[in-house]
Design a protein around this motif. Structure first.
Motif, short mmCIF file in Angstrom:
data_model
loop_
_atom_site.label_atom_id
_atom_site.label_comp_id
_atom_site.label_asym_id
_atom_site.label_seq_id
_atom_site.Cartn_x
_atom_site.Cartn_y
_atom_site.Cartn_z
N ARG A 80 -0.15 -14.28 11.31
CA ARG A 80 -1.30 -14.88 11.98
C ARG A 80 -0.82 -15.66 13.20
NH1 ARG A 80 -4.55 -18.12 7.53
NH2 ARG A 80 -2.51 -19.01 7.16
N ARG A 81 -1.64 -15.68 14.22
CA ARG A 81 -1.29 -16.45 15.42
C ARG A 81 -1.54 -17.93 15.18
NH1 ARG A 81 -3.89 -12.77 20.23
NH2 ARG A 81 -3.16 -10.82 19.36
N GLY A 82 -0.56 -18.74 15.55
CA GLY A 82 -0.72 -20.17 15.43
C GLY A 82 -0.45 -20.74 14.05
N PHE A 83 -0.09 -19.91 13.10
CA PHE A 83 0.20 -20.37 11.75
C PHE A 83 1.63 -19.98 11.38
CE2 PHE A 83 -4.38 -19.84 11.77
CZ PHE A 83 -4.82 -20.99 11.14
N THR A 84 2.28 -20.83 10.62
CA THR A 84 3.64 -20.50 10.19
C THR A 84 3.64 -19.61 8.96
OG1 THR A 84 3.76 -22.52 8.89
CG2 THR A 84 4.62 -22.61 11.13
N LYS A 85 2.66 -19.79 8.09
CA LYS A 85 2.59 -18.97 6.89
C LYS A 85 1.74 -17.72 7.15
CE LYS A 85 2.44 -20.91 2.80
NZ LYS A 85 1.94 -21.66 1.65
N PRO A 86 2.19 -16.58 6.70
CA PRO A 86 1.39 -15.37 6.87
C PRO A 86 0.21 -15.34 5.90
CG PRO A 86 3.41 -14.84 5.75
CD PRO A 86 3.50 -16.29 6.12
N ARG A 87 -0.79 -14.54 6.23
CA ARG A 87 -1.96 -14.36 5.38
C ARG A 87 -1.66 -13.29 4.33
NH1 ARG A 87 -6.51 -12.88 8.83
NH2 ARG A 87 -6.96 -15.09 8.82
N MET A 88 -1.98 -13.58 3.09
CA MET A 88 -1.81 -12.60 2.03
C MET A 88 -3.13 -11.86 1.83
SD MET A 88 -0.55 -12.63 -1.98
CE MET A 88 -1.03 -14.26 -2.30
N ILE A 89 -3.05 -10.54 1.86
CA ILE A 89 -4.22 -9.70 1.63
C ILE A 89 -3.92 -8.85 0.41
CG2 ILE A 89 -5.69 -7.88 2.56
CD1 ILE A 89 -4.93 -8.91 5.36
N ILE A 90 -4.83 -8.86 -0.55
CA ILE A 90 -4.64 -8.11 -1.79
C ILE A 90 -5.58 -6.92 -1.79
CG2 ILE A 90 -4.80 -8.20 -4.29
CD1 ILE A 90 -4.06 -11.14 -4.11
N TYR A 91 -5.02 -5.75 -2.09
CA TYR A 91 -5.79 -4.51 -2.16
C TYR A 91 -5.84 -4.04 -3.61
CZ TYR A 91 -5.16 -4.19 2.89
OH TYR A 91 -5.17 -4.43 4.23
N PHE A 92 -7.00 -3.58 -4.02
CA PHE A 92 -7.18 -2.96 -5.33
C PHE A 92 -7.54 -1.50 -5.11
CE2 PHE A 92 -7.99 -7.41 -6.21
CZ PHE A 92 -7.26 -7.59 -7.37
N ASP A 93 -6.76 -0.61 -5.66
CA ASP A 93 -7.03 0.82 -5.55
C ASP A 93 -7.29 1.39 -6.94
OD1 ASP A 93 -6.60 1.21 -2.74
OD2 ASP A 93 -4.48 0.82 -3.12
N GLY A 94 -8.12 2.40 -6.96
CA GLY A 94 -8.41 3.05 -8.23
C GLY A 94 -9.89 3.28 -8.35
N PRO A 95 -10.34 3.74 -9.43
CA PRO A 95 -9.63 3.98 -10.67
C PRO A 95 -8.83 5.30 -10.64
CG PRO A 95 -11.92 4.56 -10.95
CD PRO A 95 -11.78 4.00 -9.55
N PHE A 96 -7.73 5.29 -11.35
CA PHE A 96 -6.91 6.47 -11.54
C PHE A 96 -7.06 6.89 -13.00
CE2 PHE A 96 -4.84 3.92 -8.27
CZ PHE A 96 -4.77 4.83 -7.24
N TYR A 97 -7.41 8.14 -13.19
CA TYR A 97 -7.61 8.66 -14.54
C TYR A 97 -6.53 9.65 -14.90
CZ TYR A 97 -12.27 6.63 -14.31
OH TYR A 97 -13.31 5.76 -14.20
N PRO A 98 -6.06 9.62 -16.15
CA PRO A 98 -5.07 10.61 -16.58
C PRO A 98 -5.72 11.98 -16.75
CG PRO A 98 -5.62 9.14 -18.38
CD PRO A 98 -6.33 8.62 -17.18
N ASP A 99 -4.94 13.02 -16.51
CA ASP A 99 -5.40 14.40 -16.66
C ASP A 99 -5.27 14.79 -18.12
OD1 ASP A 99 -6.13 17.00 -16.43
OD2 ASP A 99 -4.52 17.57 -15.03
N SER A 100 -6.38 14.91 -18.83
CA SER A 100 -6.34 15.17 -20.27
C SER A 100 -5.88 16.58 -20.61
CB SER A 100 -7.72 14.91 -20.89
OG SER A 100 -8.68 15.74 -20.28
N ALA A 101 -5.78 17.47 -19.63
CA ALA A 101 -5.34 18.83 -19.89
C ALA A 101 -3.81 18.92 -20.02
CB ALA A 101 -5.81 19.76 -18.78
N LEU A 102 -3.11 17.88 -19.59
CA LEU A 102 -1.65 17.88 -19.62
C LEU A 102 -1.12 17.26 -20.91
CD1 LEU A 102 -0.97 16.62 -15.99
CD2 LEU A 102 -0.80 18.96 -16.82
N PRO A 103 0.11 17.60 -21.29
CA PRO A 103 0.72 16.92 -22.44
C PRO A 103 0.89 15.42 -22.16
CG PRO A 103 1.99 18.86 -21.82
CD PRO A 103 0.94 18.67 -20.77
N ARG A 104 1.02 14.65 -23.21
CA ARG A 104 1.01 13.20 -23.10
C ARG A 104 2.06 12.66 -22.13
NH1 ARG A 104 3.78 9.53 -26.58
NH2 ARG A 104 3.07 7.43 -26.18
#
Length: 74
Positions: free
Chosen positions: A13-37
């Motif tokens: 960030r301009r004018g700040f010594t500490k950077p800004r933390m941005i958190i991203y949430f991605d998903g949902p990710f689902y397992p493929d039930s046709a594959l072996p465990r």
């Protein structure tokens, strides 16, 4: 059951010594039930990891540096 990925990135960030933390949430990710465990687990792991790697590239500053401790016994 769905899986989600949470990735923290840091933006300078301009004018700040500490950077800004941005958190991203991605998903949902689902397992493929046709594959072996075990293959299903590996594929789900790869999908979540890929999403986190793509998001982590949006950081433009390194705020924390993580290092593995050496296993030297003293």
């Amino acid at each position: 059951m769905a899986s989600y990925a949470m990735t923290a990135t840091y933006q300078q960030r301009r004018g700040f010594t500490k950077p800004r933390m941005i958190i991203y949430f991605d998903g949902p990710f689902y397992p493929d039930s046709a594959l072996p465990r075990k293959v299903r687990q590996e594929k789900l792991h790869d999908e979540v990891r890929h999403a986190m790697i793509v998001r982590s590239r949006q950081s433009n500053v390194q705020y924390a540096k993580y290092q593995r401790r050496s296993d030297s016994s003293e």
